[in-house]
Structure formats: structure tokens, C-alpha cells
Design a protein around this motif. Structure first.
Motif: not given
Length: 102
Positions: A26-30, A47-60, A68-75
Motif C-alpha cells: 500500500h502507499g504508506y509502505e512504499i 500515472r503509472l497505473e494509467d500507463q499500465a505499469m501498476l495495478a491497484s485494488r482496494w483492501q478492506e 480501506p487502502r489501495h494496494i499496488y502491484s506491478l503489471t
């Protein structure tokens, strides 16, 4: 036709943090790993998500009352870019997050 720009140091730090992470972050960890401030980090992640470099999802939230937090991972494209940064000796000076500070 515009020449693609090299990723900024902050972008490289975030991509490498996600590449090294055993799971999504999640963002705070980054922010904790990289030292990037929220005013730089969150627009960059969008921006990275718009460029399809990242995917995000909500975590309760696991704690009541916490949002809830946004969780990020690399595509796959983001993983290729991050690995390319590692192999580019001109840009990456001995990784451990590019020898901080930002």
C-alpha cells in the motif's frame, strides 16, 4: 514524435520497491521504503497505473475504524520496466533503493 523520458529517481525507487516486495504494497509502505513524500508518490502511482505499469485494488481495513487502502502491484509491463532499470548500470547505482536519499 516525442522521445520517451527516462523514469525519475522517485519513479525508479517506487518501481524497485514493488519489484523487491514479496507481495503487493500500500502507499504508506512504499513511502516508508523509499522516503518519497505523499505529494509526489500518489500522483506518480496514478500515472503509472494509467500507463499500465501498476495495478491497484482496494483492501478492506483489518482494524475497525480504519479506511480501506489501495494496494499496488506491478503489471507484467511494470515488472519488465523495473527489471530493465536494474540492468541499466548507468542509472542504477548499486540498487538498495538507489542509495537513498531522494
Amino acid at each position: 514524435m516525442r522521445k520517451p523520458r527516462a523514469p525519475s529517481k522517485a519513479t525508479r525507487l517506487a518501481l524497485l520497491a514493488l519489484l523487491d516486495a514479496p507481495e503487493s504494497l500500500h502507499g504508506y509502505e512504499i513511502m516508508q521504503i523509499t522516503g518519497i513524500g505523499p505529494g509526489t508518490l500518489y500522483p506518480m502511482l496514478a500515472r503509472l497505473e494509467d500507463q499500465a505499469m501498476l495495478a491497484s485494488r482496494w483492501q478492506e481495513a483489518s482494524v475497525e475504524g480504519r479506511p480501506p487502502r489501495h494496494i499496488y502491484s506491478l503489471t507484467e509491463a511494470g515488472r519488465v520496466l523495473a527489471k530493465g532499470l536494474l540492468s541499466d548500470d548507468r542509472r542504477v547505482s548499486h540498487h538498495p533503493l538507489l542509495a537513498k536519499p531522494i
